[in-house]
Design an enzyme around this catalytic site. Structure first.
Site, PDB file in Angstrom:
ATOM      1  N   ASP A  16       0.832  -1.206   0.000  1.00  0.00           N
ATOM      2  CA  ASP A  16       0.000   0.000   0.000  1.00  0.00           C
ATOM      3  C   ASP A  16       0.872   1.264   0.000  1.00  0.00           C
ATOM      4  O   ASP A  16       2.057   1.225   0.322  1.00  0.00           O
ATOM      5  CB  ASP A  16      -0.907   0.030   1.232  1.00  0.00           C
ATOM      6  CG  ASP A  16      -2.149  -0.827   1.062  1.00  0.00           C
ATOM      7  OD1 ASP A  16      -2.331  -1.417  -0.026  1.00  0.00           O
ATOM      8  OD2 ASP A  16      -2.941  -0.902   2.010  1.00  0.00           O
ATOM      9  N   ASP A  17       0.239   2.382  -0.351  1.00  0.00           N
ATOM     10  CA  ASP A  17       0.825   3.727  -0.218  1.00  0.00           C
ATOM     11  C   ASP A  17       1.918   4.036  -1.244  1.00  0.00           C
ATOM     12  O   ASP A  17       2.670   5.008  -1.070  1.00  0.00           O
ATOM     13  CB  ASP A  17       1.391   3.967   1.190  1.00  0.00           C
ATOM     14  CG  ASP A  17       0.359   3.796   2.284  1.00  0.00           C
ATOM     15  OD1 ASP A  17      -0.837   3.894   1.980  1.00  0.00           O
ATOM     16  OD2 ASP A  17       0.757   3.570   3.441  1.00  0.00           O
ATOM     17  N   HIS A 120      -7.219   3.969   1.316  1.00  0.00           N
ATOM     18  CA  HIS A 120      -6.451   4.316   2.503  1.00  0.00           C
ATOM     19  C   HIS A 120      -7.332   4.151   3.735  1.00  0.00           C
ATOM     20  O   HIS A 120      -8.440   4.696   3.798  1.00  0.00           O
ATOM     21  CB  HIS A 120      -5.970   5.766   2.376  1.00  0.00           C
ATOM     22  CG  HIS A 120      -4.904   6.143   3.333  1.00  0.00           C
ATOM     23  ND1 HIS A 120      -3.810   5.339   3.603  1.00  0.00           N
ATOM     24  CD2 HIS A 120      -4.730   7.257   4.100  1.00  0.00           C
ATOM     25  CE1 HIS A 120      -3.033   5.932   4.472  1.00  0.00           C
ATOM     26  NE2 HIS A 120      -3.564   7.088   4.796  1.00  0.00           N
TER      27      HIS A 120
END
Length: 250
Positions: A16-17, A120
Protein backbone atom coordinates in the site's frame (compact mmCIF):
# COMPACT_ATOMS: atom_id res chain seq x y z
CA UNK A 1 -6.51 -17.56 -13.64
CA UNK A 2 -9.02 -19.03 -11.24
CA UNK A 3 -8.20 -21.04 -8.15
CA UNK A 4 -8.44 -24.79 -8.70
CA UNK A 5 -10.06 -27.38 -6.47
CA UNK A 6 -6.81 -28.98 -5.30
CA UNK A 7 -6.26 -26.64 -2.36
CA UNK A 8 -3.51 -24.69 -4.11
CA UNK A 9 -2.67 -21.39 -2.42
CA UNK A 10 -1.90 -18.26 -4.45
CA UNK A 11 -0.56 -15.18 -2.65
CA UNK A 12 -0.51 -11.60 -3.92
CA UNK A 13 1.82 -9.53 -1.72
CA UNK A 14 0.51 -5.99 -2.14
CA UNK A 15 2.31 -2.86 -0.94
CA UNK A 16 0.00 0.00 0.00
CA UNK A 17 0.82 3.73 -0.22
CA UNK A 18 3.05 3.52 -3.33
CA UNK A 19 3.75 7.12 -4.34
CA UNK A 20 3.10 8.57 -0.89
CA UNK A 21 6.75 9.59 -0.44
CA UNK A 22 10.18 8.86 -1.90
CA UNK A 23 10.93 6.68 1.12
CA UNK A 24 7.80 4.59 0.61
CA UNK A 25 8.75 4.19 -3.05
CA UNK A 26 12.26 3.02 -2.14
CA UNK A 27 10.95 0.47 0.31
CA UNK A 28 8.31 -0.81 -2.10
CA UNK A 29 10.78 -1.12 -4.97
CA UNK A 30 13.32 -2.92 -2.76
CA UNK A 31 10.64 -5.36 -1.59
CA UNK A 32 9.69 -5.97 -5.23
CA UNK A 33 13.22 -6.29 -6.61
CA UNK A 34 14.67 -8.32 -3.72
CA UNK A 35 11.66 -9.64 -1.81
CA UNK A 36 8.20 -11.10 -2.27
CA UNK A 37 6.13 -8.02 -3.17
CA UNK A 38 4.23 -8.64 -6.42
CA UNK A 39 1.75 -5.74 -6.48
CA UNK A 40 1.33 -2.18 -5.24
CA UNK A 41 -1.51 0.29 -4.66
CA UNK A 42 -0.78 3.76 -6.00
CA UNK A 43 -1.71 6.91 -4.05
CA UNK A 44 -2.16 9.26 -6.99
CA UNK A 45 -2.17 12.38 -4.75
CA UNK A 46 1.17 11.50 -3.20
CA UNK A 47 4.17 13.74 -3.89
CA UNK A 48 6.07 10.73 -5.28
CA UNK A 49 3.21 9.37 -7.40
CA UNK A 50 4.81 10.29 -10.74
CA UNK A 51 7.98 8.38 -9.81
CA UNK A 52 5.95 5.38 -8.62
CA UNK A 53 3.82 5.29 -11.77
CA UNK A 54 6.93 5.49 -13.96
CA UNK A 55 8.40 2.49 -12.16
CA UNK A 56 5.18 0.57 -12.70
CA UNK A 57 5.21 1.37 -16.41
CA UNK A 58 8.72 -0.03 -16.82
CA UNK A 59 8.10 -3.06 -14.58
CA UNK A 60 4.87 -4.64 -15.85
CA UNK A 61 5.28 -7.68 -13.59
CA UNK A 62 4.31 -5.39 -10.70
CA UNK A 63 0.52 -5.05 -10.90
CA UNK A 64 -0.58 -1.53 -10.01
CA UNK A 65 -3.89 -0.81 -8.32
CA UNK A 66 -5.53 2.40 -7.14
CA UNK A 67 -5.33 3.29 -3.45
CA UNK A 68 -8.25 5.71 -3.07
CA UNK A 69 -7.36 8.44 -0.58
CA UNK A 70 -10.19 10.32 1.14
CA UNK A 71 -8.43 11.19 4.39
CA UNK A 72 -6.47 9.80 7.30
CA UNK A 73 -7.09 9.32 11.01
CA UNK A 74 -4.22 8.92 13.48
CA UNK A 75 -4.05 7.86 17.10
CA UNK A 76 -1.69 9.96 19.19
CA UNK A 77 -1.47 9.79 22.97
CA UNK A 78 -4.44 7.44 22.97
CA UNK A 79 -6.71 9.83 21.08
CA UNK A 80 -7.92 9.47 17.49
CA UNK A 81 -8.02 12.57 15.30
CA UNK A 82 -8.00 13.60 11.66
CA UNK A 83 -4.59 14.12 10.11
CA UNK A 84 -6.30 15.39 6.96
CA UNK A 85 -9.61 15.07 5.14
CA UNK A 86 -10.19 15.67 1.43
CA UNK A 87 -13.95 15.24 1.62
CA UNK A 88 -16.22 14.05 4.44
CA UNK A 89 -16.64 10.28 4.22
CA UNK A 90 -20.39 10.64 4.74
CA UNK A 91 -20.80 13.07 1.82
CA UNK A 92 -21.70 10.58 -0.90
CA UNK A 93 -21.62 12.97 -3.91
CA UNK A 94 -18.29 14.44 -2.78
CA UNK A 95 -16.74 10.99 -2.28
CA UNK A 96 -18.00 9.87 -5.70
CA UNK A 97 -16.53 12.96 -7.36
CA UNK A 98 -13.19 12.56 -5.60
CA UNK A 99 -13.06 8.85 -6.48
CA UNK A 100 -13.67 9.67 -10.16
CA UNK A 101 -10.96 12.34 -10.03
CA UNK A 102 -8.43 9.90 -8.58
CA UNK A 103 -9.31 7.22 -11.14
CA UNK A 104 -8.74 9.76 -13.91
CA UNK A 105 -5.39 10.68 -12.33
CA UNK A 106 -4.36 7.02 -12.20
CA UNK A 107 -5.17 6.57 -15.88
CA UNK A 108 -3.22 9.71 -16.75
CA UNK A 109 -0.17 8.66 -14.71
CA UNK A 110 -0.07 4.97 -15.57
CA UNK A 111 -1.66 4.95 -19.01
CA UNK A 112 -4.17 2.21 -18.25
CA UNK A 113 -6.81 1.12 -15.75
CA UNK A 114 -5.83 -0.14 -12.29
CA UNK A 115 -5.49 -3.90 -11.83
CA UNK A 116 -7.30 -3.73 -8.49
CA UNK A 117 -8.91 -1.25 -6.10
CA UNK A 118 -8.59 -0.51 -2.39
CA UNK A 119 -8.44 2.57 -0.18
CA UNK A 120 -6.45 4.32 2.50
CA UNK A 121 -7.56 3.04 5.92
CA UNK A 122 -10.22 0.90 4.16
CA UNK A 123 -12.73 3.72 3.81
CA UNK A 124 -14.26 1.90 0.82
CA UNK A 125 -15.71 -0.71 3.16
CA UNK A 126 -17.67 1.76 5.25
CA UNK A 127 -21.38 2.58 5.14
CA UNK A 128 -23.01 4.03 2.07
CA UNK A 129 -19.75 4.94 0.30
CA UNK A 130 -19.15 1.22 -0.20
CA UNK A 131 -21.52 1.20 -3.16
CA UNK A 132 -19.44 3.89 -4.92
CA UNK A 133 -16.35 1.72 -5.00
CA UNK A 134 -18.29 -1.44 -5.82
CA UNK A 135 -19.69 0.32 -8.86
CA UNK A 136 -16.22 1.40 -10.03
CA UNK A 137 -14.81 -2.11 -9.53
CA UNK A 138 -17.75 -3.62 -11.42
CA UNK A 139 -17.28 -1.23 -14.35
CA UNK A 140 -13.56 -2.02 -14.51
CA UNK A 141 -14.01 -5.76 -13.81
CA UNK A 142 -11.24 -5.71 -11.21
CA UNK A 143 -11.07 -6.96 -7.60
CA UNK A 144 -12.10 -4.65 -4.75
CA UNK A 145 -10.34 -5.41 -1.47
CA UNK A 146 -12.38 -7.34 1.10
CA UNK A 147 -15.39 -7.27 -1.23
CA UNK A 148 -14.62 -9.40 -4.28
CA UNK A 149 -15.06 -13.04 -3.21
CA UNK A 150 -12.32 -14.21 -5.58
CA UNK A 151 -9.57 -12.79 -3.34
CA UNK A 152 -9.33 -13.15 0.44
CA UNK A 153 -7.67 -10.18 2.16
CA UNK A 154 -5.17 -10.61 5.01
CA UNK A 155 -4.09 -7.42 6.77
CA UNK A 156 -2.44 -8.84 9.89
CA UNK A 157 1.14 -8.22 8.73
CA UNK A 158 1.18 -4.86 10.48
CA UNK A 159 3.45 -3.53 13.22
CA UNK A 160 0.98 -1.65 15.43
CA UNK A 161 -2.20 -2.35 17.34
CA UNK A 162 -5.44 -0.39 16.95
CA UNK A 163 -4.18 2.30 19.35
CA UNK A 164 -0.94 2.81 17.47
CA UNK A 165 1.20 0.93 19.99
CA UNK A 166 4.21 -0.82 18.42
CA UNK A 167 4.06 -4.56 17.78
CA UNK A 168 7.44 -5.28 16.18
CA UNK A 169 6.99 -9.02 16.52
CA UNK A 170 4.07 -8.89 14.09
CA UNK A 171 6.33 -7.78 11.21
CA UNK A 172 9.19 -10.17 11.94
CA UNK A 173 10.39 -12.92 9.63
CA UNK A 174 8.97 -15.53 11.98
CA UNK A 175 5.55 -13.86 12.10
CA UNK A 176 5.43 -13.54 8.32
CA UNK A 177 6.26 -17.21 7.79
CA UNK A 178 3.65 -18.27 10.36
CA UNK A 179 1.07 -16.02 8.71
CA UNK A 180 1.78 -17.53 5.28
CA UNK A 181 1.49 -21.03 6.69
CA UNK A 182 -2.03 -20.32 7.91
CA UNK A 183 -3.47 -18.87 4.70
CA UNK A 184 -6.47 -20.63 3.14
CA UNK A 185 -6.59 -22.22 -0.33
CA UNK A 186 -7.28 -19.95 -3.29
CA UNK A 187 -6.15 -16.37 -3.80
CA UNK A 188 -5.07 -14.22 -0.84
CA UNK A 189 -3.97 -10.60 -0.92
CA UNK A 190 -1.38 -10.12 1.81
CA UNK A 191 -1.24 -6.41 2.63
CA UNK A 192 2.01 -4.69 3.60
CA UNK A 193 3.40 -1.17 4.02
CA UNK A 194 7.10 -1.16 3.14
CA UNK A 195 9.09 2.04 3.23
CA UNK A 196 12.30 3.71 4.27
CA UNK A 197 13.54 6.99 5.65
CA UNK A 198 11.58 9.45 7.75
CA UNK A 199 9.74 11.53 5.15
CA UNK A 200 6.14 10.98 6.25
CA UNK A 201 3.81 12.73 8.66
CA UNK A 202 2.65 9.39 9.99
CA UNK A 203 2.72 7.35 13.17
CA UNK A 204 3.70 4.27 11.11
CA UNK A 205 7.36 4.91 10.25
CA UNK A 206 10.05 2.61 11.69
CA UNK A 207 7.72 -0.34 11.12
CA UNK A 208 7.94 0.22 7.35
CA UNK A 209 11.66 -0.50 7.33
CA UNK A 210 11.08 -3.56 9.52
CA UNK A 211 8.57 -4.79 6.94
CA UNK A 212 11.13 -4.39 4.15
CA UNK A 213 13.62 -6.48 6.12
CA UNK A 214 11.12 -9.30 6.59
CA UNK A 215 9.76 -9.17 3.03
CA UNK A 216 13.28 -9.43 1.61
CA UNK A 217 14.58 -12.12 3.95
CA UNK A 218 15.57 -15.25 1.96
CA UNK A 219 14.05 -17.45 4.64
CA UNK A 220 10.59 -16.17 3.69
CA UNK A 221 10.95 -17.04 0.01
CA UNK A 222 12.35 -20.46 0.98
CA UNK A 223 9.38 -21.07 3.25
CA UNK A 224 6.97 -20.10 0.46
CA UNK A 225 8.61 -22.67 -1.81
CA UNK A 226 8.56 -25.35 0.88
CA UNK A 227 4.84 -24.74 1.51
CA UNK A 228 4.03 -24.96 -2.19
CA UNK A 229 2.56 -21.43 -2.24
CA UNK A 230 2.55 -19.66 -5.59
CA UNK A 231 3.36 -15.96 -5.59
CA UNK A 232 1.32 -14.08 -8.17
CA UNK A 233 -0.15 -10.65 -8.86
CA UNK A 234 -3.56 -9.20 -9.58
CA UNK A 235 -2.83 -9.76 -13.27
CA UNK A 236 -3.49 -13.44 -12.54
CA UNK A 237 -6.95 -12.96 -11.02
CA UNK A 238 -10.05 -13.20 -13.17
CA UNK A 239 -13.03 -11.34 -11.70
CA UNK A 240 -16.51 -11.35 -13.17
CA UNK A 241 -18.73 -8.62 -11.80
CA UNK A 242 -22.41 -8.87 -12.65
CA UNK A 243 -25.53 -7.27 -11.23
CA UNK A 244 -26.22 -10.22 -8.94
CA UNK A 245 -22.68 -10.23 -7.60
CA UNK A 246 -22.71 -6.50 -7.00
CA UNK A 247 -26.05 -6.72 -5.21
CA UNK A 248 -24.70 -9.38 -2.84
CA UNK A 249 -21.83 -7.12 -1.83
CA UNK A 250 -23.89 -4.02 -0.97
Amino acid sequence: MTADSTGQRYVIVNADDFGRSPGVNRGTIEAFDHGIVTSASLMVRGPAAVEAAAFGQTHPALSLGLHFDIGEWVCRNGEWGKLYELVPADNIPAVAEEASRQLASFRRLVGKDPAHLDSHQHVHREGRVRSIFIDIARRLSVPLRSVSPEVHYCGTFYGQDEQGRPLPGWVSVEALIALLAGLPPGFTELGCHPGGGNDLDSTYLSERAQEVTALCDPRVRAAIADMGIQLCSFHDVAVRWDDANAARQT
